[in-house]
Design a protein around this motif. Sequence first.
Motif, short mmCIF file in Angstrom:
data_model
loop_
_atom_site.label_atom_id
_atom_site.label_comp_id
_atom_site.label_asym_id
_atom_site.label_seq_id
_atom_site.Cartn_x
_atom_site.Cartn_y
_atom_site.Cartn_z
N ARG A 40 0.84 -1.20 0.00
CA ARG A 40 0.00 0.00 0.00
C ARG A 40 0.88 1.26 0.00
O ARG A 40 0.61 2.22 -0.74
CB ARG A 40 -0.91 -0.01 1.22
CG ARG A 40 -1.93 1.13 1.23
CD ARG A 40 -2.73 1.14 2.53
NE ARG A 40 -3.38 -0.15 2.76
CZ ARG A 40 -3.20 -0.90 3.84
NH1 ARG A 40 -2.37 -0.50 4.79
NH2 ARG A 40 -3.84 -2.05 3.97
N ASP A 41 1.94 1.25 0.80
CA ASP A 41 2.84 2.40 0.84
C ASP A 41 3.54 2.59 -0.50
O ASP A 41 3.68 3.72 -0.99
CB ASP A 41 3.90 2.21 1.94
CG ASP A 41 3.33 2.40 3.34
OD1 ASP A 41 2.28 3.05 3.47
OD2 ASP A 41 3.94 1.90 4.29
N ARG A 47 2.38 6.47 -6.92
CA ARG A 47 1.33 7.36 -7.44
C ARG A 47 1.76 8.82 -7.38
O ARG A 47 1.46 9.61 -8.29
CB ARG A 47 0.03 7.16 -6.66
CG ARG A 47 -1.15 7.94 -7.21
CD ARG A 47 -2.36 7.86 -6.29
NE ARG A 47 -2.11 8.58 -5.04
CZ ARG A 47 -2.20 9.90 -4.92
NH1 ARG A 47 -2.52 10.65 -5.95
NH2 ARG A 47 -1.96 10.48 -3.76
N THR A 48 2.47 9.19 -6.30
CA THR A 48 2.91 10.58 -6.14
C THR A 48 4.26 10.86 -6.80
O THR A 48 4.82 11.93 -6.64
CB THR A 48 3.00 10.93 -4.64
OG1 THR A 48 3.88 10.01 -3.98
CG2 THR A 48 1.62 10.87 -3.99
N GLY A 49 4.77 9.86 -7.52
CA GLY A 49 6.00 10.08 -8.29
C GLY A 49 7.28 10.04 -7.48
O GLY A 49 8.33 10.51 -7.95
N MET A 50 7.26 9.42 -6.30
CA MET A 50 8.44 9.41 -5.45
C MET A 50 9.31 8.17 -5.65
O MET A 50 10.45 8.12 -5.22
CB MET A 50 8.03 9.54 -3.99
CG MET A 50 7.27 10.83 -3.70
SD MET A 50 6.83 11.06 -1.97
CE MET A 50 8.41 11.51 -1.29
N VAL A 61 13.06 7.07 -8.62
CA VAL A 61 12.57 7.77 -9.81
C VAL A 61 13.75 8.11 -10.72
O VAL A 61 14.82 8.52 -10.25
CB VAL A 61 11.82 9.05 -9.42
CG1 VAL A 61 11.45 9.87 -10.64
CG2 VAL A 61 10.58 8.69 -8.63
N GLY A 62 13.55 7.93 -12.03
CA GLY A 62 14.57 8.31 -12.99
C GLY A 62 15.69 7.33 -13.15
O GLY A 62 16.68 7.59 -13.82
N GLU A 63 15.55 6.14 -12.55
CA GLU A 63 16.62 5.15 -12.60
C GLU A 63 16.11 3.91 -13.29
O GLU A 63 15.26 3.19 -12.76
CB GLU A 63 17.08 4.84 -11.17
CG GLU A 63 18.35 4.04 -11.12
CD GLU A 63 18.91 4.04 -9.71
OE1 GLU A 63 19.07 2.95 -9.16
OE2 GLU A 63 19.19 5.12 -9.17
N ALA A 64 16.61 3.64 -14.47
CA ALA A 64 16.09 2.52 -15.25
C ALA A 64 16.58 1.18 -14.72
O ALA A 64 15.88 0.19 -14.76
CB ALA A 64 16.51 2.67 -16.71
#
Length: 373
Positions: A40-41, A47-50, A61-64
């Motif tokens: 859930r967390d 969802r918030t892009g973190m 984020v931003g790490e493939a």
Amino acid sequence: MREPVELRRKRILAVVHARGAVKVSSLAEELDVSPVTLRRDVEELARTGMLRRGHGVVRPVGEAGYTAAVPAARGREPEADQGAVALVVPERHSYLYETLHGARTALEEAGTRITLYIAPQAAGAERPQVERALAAGVRGLLIAPRWRSAAGEEADYGWLAGVGVPTVLMERRPRPGSALHALDSVCSDHWYGIHLAVDHLVSLGHRRLVLAARNDSPTARSIRAAFAEIAAARPEVEDWSVVLSSPNAGPGEPGAREPVPDLTALLRERGVTGAVLHGDEDALMLVQRLTESGIRVPRDCSVVAYDDVVAALGSTALTAVAPPRAEIGRAAAELLLHRLADPAGATGPVRRTELLPRLEVRGSTQELSHPAI
């Protein structure tokens, strides 16, 4: 106390940012969170892009695809880590996870590979993790030992002084004259942090103060010593005392537990109107107990928390001393990189760096405008 949602999510982000990629199932076990709660967390953070998630794995984020070899928290041998820097921190320690994130950011910016080792809560747990890292071939070490008691700290001095690779202590300042006195370290100036708290309360007219503090870490011991010194030296302070903040806030060694007085009774008996509380979770719980007992914060008692990890999340946002947690990690990583960069860096003078905390003034402190309780 049930862990606040925001604190738990900070811990999740700190581990994911340090690891680069981690299985959701492993993350739940490592952080001692139920799989349902963890998922859930993760969904909310994604969802918030973190962070990013997919196929049972979460990534920053931003790490493939982050490829650094990072061992499991408890026991799995790492893959070859030659050329990497090891980060060793205690498990379930939100304060130091922010320090870890600061270190990781600086190391990644320098193109340095990282391996993360999370030490269990048992005494002496850091040593096996460090030995595993050294066996894997790491070339440098950033470490923040838990050191719940002074005796446990002393027990680590000998072996840690002889690890054989450049090492920097994060948010730890060994005893002067000890085997680790001449080891690089970066930490907060906790004396100054307590000075900020006491000075703030005194400036608001508070003359009878109490420190309700932990006693299970080097930070806690520094805070207690600083408060006693500063309060005793301030002529404006008419009365002061230091008490344990909760039954579980001591080192947990046989015979080491201190009695935990009823803070409400202490405030009423001694006319205390200003309190400094360490750390945030204990502070929030103590404020709740004061409110339930009819002592209003800040009208009857002004409160300053120490740590500022979740102090702002209470029903009354707490004024708090905020040590520069992430900056400590960054500065420690930069010092280690300096040691690793060239032979001159490796042989330069030992550095013991202190960064100053700041005071975040919120709704839990106000000018004293009535007689003591």
